[in-house]
Design a protein around this motif. Structure first.
Motif, PDB file in Angstrom:
ATOM      1  N   ALA A   1     -14.710  25.234  -0.803  1.00 34.33           N
ATOM      2  CA  ALA A   1     -16.054  24.649  -0.827  1.00 34.33           C
ATOM      3  C   ALA A   1     -16.935  25.359  -1.847  1.00 34.33           C
ATOM      4  CB  ALA A   1     -16.690  24.726   0.562  1.00 34.33           C
ATOM      5  N   TRP A   2     -16.849  26.703  -1.899  1.00 28.16           N
ATOM      6  CA  TRP A   2     -17.649  27.446  -2.872  1.00 28.16           C
ATOM      7  C   TRP A   2     -17.187  27.164  -4.298  1.00 28.16           C
ATOM      8  CZ3 TRP A   2     -22.105  30.011  -2.368  1.00 28.16           C
ATOM      9  CH2 TRP A   2     -22.536  30.315  -1.079  1.00 28.16           C
ATOM     10  N   ALA A   3     -15.899  27.100  -4.510  1.00 30.79           N
ATOM     11  CA  ALA A   3     -15.383  26.818  -5.858  1.00 30.79           C
ATOM     12  C   ALA A   3     -15.846  25.434  -6.324  1.00 30.79           C
ATOM     13  CB  ALA A   3     -13.866  26.917  -5.874  1.00 30.79           C
ATOM     14  N   GLU A   4     -15.761  24.450  -5.428  1.00 33.77           N
ATOM     15  CA  GLU A   4     -16.210  23.104  -5.778  1.00 33.77           C
ATOM     16  C   GLU A   4     -17.705  23.088  -6.063  1.00 33.77           C
ATOM     17  OE1 GLU A   4     -16.537  18.572  -3.921  1.00 33.77           O
ATOM     18  OE2 GLU A   4     -15.419  20.114  -2.811  1.00 33.77           O
TER      19      GLU A   4
ATOM     20  N   PRO B   1     -20.745  19.525   7.566  1.00 35.56           N
ATOM     21  CA  PRO B   1     -21.528  20.713   7.171  1.00 35.56           C
ATOM     22  C   PRO B   1     -23.031  20.472   7.101  1.00 35.56           C
ATOM     23  CG  PRO B   1     -20.207  19.895   5.336  1.00 35.56           C
ATOM     24  CD  PRO B   1     -19.729  19.181   6.551  1.00 35.56           C
ATOM     25  N   ILE B   2     -23.472  19.292   6.661  1.00 39.54           N
ATOM     26  CA  ILE B   2     -24.918  19.045   6.574  1.00 39.54           C
ATOM     27  C   ILE B   2     -25.498  18.797   7.963  1.00 39.54           C
ATOM     28  CG2 ILE B   2     -26.721  17.737   5.395  1.00 39.54           C
ATOM     29  CD1 ILE B   2     -24.864  19.369   3.560  1.00 39.54           C
ATOM     30  N   TYR B   3     -24.709  18.252   8.867  1.00 40.41           N
ATOM     31  CA  TYR B   3     -25.115  18.139  10.263  1.00 40.41           C
ATOM     32  C   TYR B   3     -25.352  19.530  10.838  1.00 40.41           C
ATOM     33  CZ  TYR B   3     -24.849  16.590  15.182  1.00 40.41           C
ATOM     34  OH  TYR B   3     -25.111  16.324  16.509  1.00 40.41           O
ATOM     35  N   GLN B   4     -24.426  20.449  10.580  1.00 39.76           N
ATOM     36  CA  GLN B   4     -24.574  21.818  11.056  1.00 39.76           C
ATOM     37  C   GLN B   4     -25.756  22.520  10.375  1.00 39.76           C
ATOM     38  OE1 GLN B   4     -22.731  23.776  13.289  1.00 39.76           O
ATOM     39  NE2 GLN B   4     -21.584  21.985  13.976  1.00 39.76           N
TER      40      GLN B   4
ATOM     41  N   ASN C   1     -25.867  25.088  -0.228  1.00 37.14           N
ATOM     42  CA  ASN C   1     -24.881  25.640   0.691  1.00 37.14           C
ATOM     43  C   ASN C   1     -23.551  24.909   0.678  1.00 37.14           C
ATOM     44  OD1 ASN C   1     -27.797  25.755   2.341  1.00 37.14           O
ATOM     45  ND2 ASN C   1     -26.684  27.687   2.182  1.00 37.14           N
ATOM     46  N   HIS C   2     -23.529  23.693   0.123  1.00 39.96           N
ATOM     47  CA  HIS C   2     -22.305  22.902   0.179  1.00 39.96           C
ATOM     48  C   HIS C   2     -22.344  21.848  -0.924  1.00 39.96           C
ATOM     49  CE1 HIS C   2     -19.143  20.260   1.820  1.00 39.96           C
ATOM     50  NE2 HIS C   2     -18.726  21.345   2.455  1.00 39.96           N
ATOM     51  N   PRO C   3     -21.184  21.513  -1.512  1.00 40.70           N
ATOM     52  CA  PRO C   3     -21.172  20.507  -2.589  1.00 40.70           C
ATOM     53  C   PRO C   3     -21.687  19.135  -2.158  1.00 40.70           C
ATOM     54  CG  PRO C   3     -18.924  21.160  -1.959  1.00 40.70           C
ATOM     55  CD  PRO C   3     -19.857  22.144  -1.349  1.00 40.70           C
TER      56      PRO C   3
END
Length: 456
Positions: A319-322, A75-78, A279-281
């Motif tokens: 992902a959002w819950a985390e 996800p961080i690559y994207q 945007n991501h944990p």
């Protein structure tokens, strides 16, 4: 005024050391560690996209946030590395042809601007409807869309430690002053605020104001402590630095000065909110990121978290819950789940509104009440912030239930309205009124607002 307490040492065990900021752009992207494992075709595609949309990533993100074993799906690559799908096929091919021919830089630039102009660089009426006036002059580095809140774009903060590939403000970073919001007129900002007592909130945004030196930030923020600006009770700082460069708050040379500035504002009775973009944990996965959060909260500053729902990055309820659970554990307040805006690489990242609402609902079911402060899915559209509250069936018709969280007319706020259910729609302007109505309740007034600026 409260007495300032000594700042706690950096790291409870003193392990955090200053780090040199090293950045990669389109000019030296071939030197990014890890990219050499990517196929040549993919590296060429990155060059194509990076010649159209702004690209910038720093060494901390490359080495500590991206999981290269999972690239390109990480996800961080994207989030930070250009992908072929970020340009529509015909636009991609146009730039690819120019680069393959090794055309002169003038031609590359011309084609880049042709493509950019097709990507809706300033959505939601930002250039026409949002720019205020003071004593007959347009204030180009400001936006005043909602009565209570003024946005200010300090010219020294119109860059970021890294760029998000989905960024809805990408036009700030492509080198065209006609597209950029920016001002270094601190006195003009303060004069405007003095004459607008309805304004309670000032948001410094960009870019990222946290790339600025503390001395420069002080010139914008310290005057807010004067009696004639007492009506400006809340200072918001929009930033991605907690993800892309947490050292800004920990070991940078003026990190302690920055925290002292925060304390001065808080001790003078101002509410200071760091509007953190997550945007991501994975973004809160390093000790330095947690240390930055701790130091900021020690000053009395509140951290609120917001970010859009994005295909390829976080279109997953788990992902959002985390992310929300992790934020609450660290003392951050979940604030917004946004819908990807209608600009830039939207077709690559957008998620249908029906799916976005399902992801939001499923994530909410997995968290406690302290995480349920996040509002969404919310569209920052031309008329205002519109929230998808759900999908329902009314009198046999399947509909989206919508409401304004904020509106150009305050009377629109909190008013529910209904749109025909459309499983493919990704934005407000793709929705049709339900129950046989010709238009949404706000449409005539909003059209009149647009007509008034077109006639100026």
């Amino acid at each position: 005024m409260s007495q300032m307490l000594p700042l706690r040492p950096v790291g409870r065990d003193g392990t955090f050391e200053a780090r040199r900021f090293q950045v990669f752009t389109a000019r030296n992207m071939d030197k990014i560690p890890g990219l050499d494992r990517m196929p040549e075709e993919e590296r060429f595609a990155m060059r194509v996209v990076a010649n159209v949309l702004p690209f910038r990533v720093n060494e901390y993100v490359i080495n500590e946030l991206i999981d290269w074993e999972k690239a390109p799906d990480d996800p961080i690559y994207q989030l930070t590395i250009p992908q072929r799908g970020m340009l529509a096929p015909e636009l991609f091919d146009r730039m690819a042809d120019v680069l393959r021919r090794e055309a002169p830089r003038e031609e590359v630039n011309r084609v880049a601007w042709e493509i950019r102009n097709e990507l809706n660089p300033h959505p939601a009426g930002q250039m026409k409807l949002n720019v205020p006036e003071h004593e007959g002059d347009k204030l180009e580095g400001m936006q005043h869309k909602y009565n209570e809140t003024v946005l200010f774009f300090p010219s020294q903060g119109q860059v970021c430690h890294s760029y998000c590939t989905f960024c809805f403000r990408w036009a700030q970073f492509v080198g065209d002053k006609d597209l950029q919001f920016a001002s270094n007129e601190a006195e003009q900002l303060h004069a405007y605020l003095r004459s607008h007592h309805e304004v309670s909130d000032l948001l410094l945004t960009g870019g990222d104001p946290m790339v600025m030196k503390t001395k420069k930030l002080e010139s914008y923020l310290d005057p807010l402590l004067s009696d004639d600006l007492a009506h400006v009770q809340t200072v918001r700082l929009g930033t991605k630095a907690l993800t892309f460069w947490p050292y800004r708050f920990v070991t940078d040379k003026d990190a302690d000065d920055l925290l002292r500035l925060f304390e001065r504002l808080v001790n003078a009775g101002r509410h200071v909110a760091l509007m953190a973009h997550y945007n991501h944990p994975q973004e809160i996965s390093t000790p330095i990121a947690e240390e930055a959060i701790r130091r900021i909260r020690d000053t009395g500053v509140e951290i609120r978290a917001q970010g859009p729902l994005l295909a390829h990055i976080n279109d997953d309820s788990a992902a959002w819950a985390e992310l929300w659970r992790k934020q609450v554990r660290l003392g951050i307040i979940p604030y917004y789940m946004f819908v990807e805006r209608d600009t830039g690489a939207r077709h690559y990242f957008e998620v249908p509104l029906a799916r976005a609402w399902e992801i939001y609902r499923e994530a909410m079911k997995q968290v406690s009440g302290l995480s349920r402060t996040a509002r969404g899915p919310s569209m920052s559209a031309g008329p205002g912030k519109v929230e998808v509250q759900g999908v329902a069936e009314v009198h046999g018709e399947k509909v989206f239930v919508l409401r304004f969280i904020q509106g150009r007319n305050p009377d629109w706020v909190q008013r529910p309205f209904f749109a025909k259910f459309d499983p493919e729609a990704t934005w407000l302007d793709q929705l049709q009124p339900a129950f046989g109505e010709d238009k949404f309740f706000f449409q005539d007034e909003y059209d009149a607002m647009l007509a008034s600026v077109e006639s100026d």
